[in-house]
Design a protein around this motif. Sequence first.
Motif, PDB file in Angstrom:
ATOM      1  N   ARG A  45       2.652  -9.061   4.716  1.00 42.74           N
ATOM      2  CA  ARG A  45       1.532  -9.207   5.654  1.00 42.74           C
ATOM      3  C   ARG A  45       0.196  -8.981   4.936  1.00 42.74           C
ATOM      4  O   ARG A  45      -0.782  -9.695   5.187  1.00 42.74           O
ATOM      5  CB  ARG A  45       1.698  -8.234   6.823  1.00 42.74           C
ATOM      6  CG  ARG A  45       2.895  -8.583   7.697  1.00 42.74           C
ATOM      7  CD  ARG A  45       3.011  -7.662   8.903  1.00 42.74           C
ATOM      8  NE  ARG A  45       4.249  -7.917   9.626  1.00 42.74           N
ATOM      9  CZ  ARG A  45       4.434  -8.906  10.508  1.00 42.74           C
ATOM     10  NH1 ARG A  45       3.433  -9.729  10.774  1.00 42.74           N
ATOM     11  NH2 ARG A  45       5.588  -9.056  11.115  1.00 42.74           N
TER      12      ARG A  45
ATOM     13  N   ARG B  86      -2.447   4.674   8.148  1.00 40.18           N
ATOM     14  CA  ARG B  86      -1.538   3.971   9.054  1.00 40.18           C
ATOM     15  C   ARG B  86      -1.711   2.475   8.848  1.00 40.18           C
ATOM     16  O   ARG B  86      -2.775   2.005   8.440  1.00 40.18           O
ATOM     17  CB  ARG B  86      -1.782   4.338  10.509  1.00 40.18           C
ATOM     18  CG  ARG B  86      -3.160   3.947  11.045  1.00 40.18           C
ATOM     19  CD  ARG B  86      -3.276   4.309  12.512  1.00 40.18           C
ATOM     20  NE  ARG B  86      -4.591   3.941  13.027  1.00 40.18           N
ATOM     21  CZ  ARG B  86      -4.946   4.079  14.309  1.00 40.18           C
ATOM     22  NH1 ARG B  86      -4.083   4.606  15.165  1.00 40.18           N
ATOM     23  NH2 ARG B  86      -6.141   3.727  14.714  1.00 40.18           N
ATOM     24  N   GLU B  87      -0.656   1.743   9.111  1.00 38.71           N
ATOM     25  CA  GLU B  87      -0.683   0.297   8.896  1.00 38.71           C
ATOM     26  C   GLU B  87      -1.324  -0.415  10.083  1.00 38.71           C
ATOM     27  O   GLU B  87      -1.154   0.010  11.231  1.00 38.71           O
ATOM     28  CB  GLU B  87       0.739  -0.233   8.689  1.00 38.71           C
ATOM     29  CG  GLU B  87       1.387   0.260   7.412  1.00 38.71           C
ATOM     30  CD  GLU B  87       2.819  -0.224   7.271  1.00 38.71           C
ATOM     31  OE1 GLU B  87       3.288  -0.993   8.157  1.00 38.71           O
ATOM     32  OE2 GLU B  87       3.488   0.173   6.298  1.00 38.71           O
ATOM     33  N   PRO B  88      -2.038  -1.504   9.830  1.00 37.21           N
ATOM     34  CA  PRO B  88      -2.621  -2.295  10.911  1.00 37.21           C
ATOM     35  C   PRO B  88      -1.547  -2.867  11.827  1.00 37.21           C
ATOM     36  O   PRO B  88      -0.384  -3.005  11.434  1.00 37.21           O
ATOM     37  CB  PRO B  88      -3.373  -3.410  10.175  1.00 37.21           C
ATOM     38  CG  PRO B  88      -3.599  -2.876   8.798  1.00 37.21           C
ATOM     39  CD  PRO B  88      -2.417  -2.013   8.500  1.00 37.21           C
ATOM     40  N   THR B  89      -1.970  -3.223  13.016  1.00 34.67           N
ATOM     41  CA  THR B  89      -1.025  -3.775  13.990  1.00 34.67           C
ATOM     42  C   THR B  89      -1.265  -5.242  14.290  1.00 34.67           C
ATOM     43  O   THR B  89      -0.496  -5.853  15.040  1.00 34.67           O
ATOM     44  CB  THR B  89      -1.099  -2.979  15.313  1.00 34.67           C
ATOM     45  OG1 THR B  89      -2.455  -3.022  15.806  1.00 34.67           O
ATOM     46  CG2 THR B  89      -0.690  -1.526  15.082  1.00 34.67           C
ATOM     47  N   ASP B  90      -2.322  -5.822  13.719  1.00 31.23           N
ATOM     48  CA  ASP B  90      -2.593  -7.238  13.966  1.00 31.23           C
ATOM     49  C   ASP B  90      -3.246  -7.856  12.730  1.00 31.23           C
ATOM     50  O   ASP B  90      -3.583  -7.159  11.761  1.00 31.23           O
ATOM     51  CB  ASP B  90      -3.491  -7.431  15.201  1.00 31.23           C
ATOM     52  CG  ASP B  90      -4.805  -6.655  15.110  1.00 31.23           C
ATOM     53  OD1 ASP B  90      -5.230  -6.286  13.983  1.00 31.23           O
ATOM     54  OD2 ASP B  90      -5.423  -6.402  16.157  1.00 31.23           O
TER      55      ASP B  90
ATOM     56  N   TRP C  88      -5.119  -6.304   9.209  1.00 31.99           N
ATOM     57  CA  TRP C  88      -4.672  -6.603   7.861  1.00 31.99           C
ATOM     58  C   TRP C  88      -5.782  -7.277   7.058  1.00 31.99           C
ATOM     59  O   TRP C  88      -5.939  -7.002   5.859  1.00 31.99           O
ATOM     60  CB  TRP C  88      -3.431  -7.498   7.891  1.00 31.99           C
ATOM     61  CG  TRP C  88      -2.171  -6.762   8.228  1.00 31.99           C
ATOM     62  CD1 TRP C  88      -1.410  -6.892   9.338  1.00 31.99           C
ATOM     63  CD2 TRP C  88      -1.550  -5.745   7.435  1.00 31.99           C
ATOM     64  NE1 TRP C  88      -0.340  -6.023   9.299  1.00 31.99           N
ATOM     65  CE2 TRP C  88      -0.390  -5.312   8.146  1.00 31.99           C
ATOM     66  CE3 TRP C  88      -1.839  -5.150   6.211  1.00 31.99           C
ATOM     67  CZ2 TRP C  88       0.462  -4.325   7.653  1.00 31.99           C
ATOM     68  CZ3 TRP C  88      -0.985  -4.165   5.718  1.00 31.99           C
ATOM     69  CH2 TRP C  88       0.141  -3.753   6.425  1.00 31.99           C
TER      70      TRP C  88
END
Length: 275
Positions: free
Chosen positions: A192, A133-137, A141
Amino acid sequence: MADRELTAPEPGGPGPSFPTSIGTSDADRIRLLGQDLAADLIGKVGFGELAFWLVAGRRPSPAQVRVFEAVLVALADHGFTPTAIAARVTYQSAPEALQGALAAGLLGGGSRFLGVTEDSGRFLAETLGELTREPTDDAGWDEVALAAVTRARAERRLVPGLGHPVHKVRDPRTPVLIALAEREGQRGPHLRLFEAIGRVHPRVLGRTLPLNGAGVCGAALADLGLPPELLRGFALLARAAGLLGHLAEERRTGLGMEIYRTVDRNARYVPPDPA
């Protein structure tokens, strides 16, 4: 896709079929991307939009076109690079073959010039492909970027998109393209992650390098959903315009001949090392 096997048609039967979703033509019409070229596209679709459409197989949104065309502008020229010099010198050698001079410049697009666009896109896409899953902050990242840079360093691989032979502190194209992507709602995971690499790489490499324009272009193109394996093609598409500009100037100034003469007149013979 497996290679298509072509067989000779049966006598009196239908001929071989060569399916394409790009374009076809007959005596009266030219079809391109399912459109009538003359009626639907000429004068109504810009070249950048068409180039995107041809590769992606889908018509881009206005926001995607703005980012895509900004990338093409960013990659069009960078002065007297080896690609430009090759084109100019080749033109002086064979001025009757403009296509040869243009091709000579394009053939120089590789791992040091222009090819970084694709290399960066591939590196970012491969790293993202390993995530569940991709980071959210930004902190998340940065963690992903730190692991990617650390692994590349351990494997003695360069991290594409870092450093520039001219712009030692900051590539002026990078912040402008990132800001544009943000403004157009196109700043996705590739950009990002690329920005995070810019923040964390000094901790691994022990020095600070700028995020270069070719790298940010690769990240931006990947965020537009374009195949990473084809990103060098877009860099070459952009640079073709720059090279044509160099050749137009070459007709006026003849600098390619001066480059040749300068090198030739300053050549110094060095005896070969004994076997």
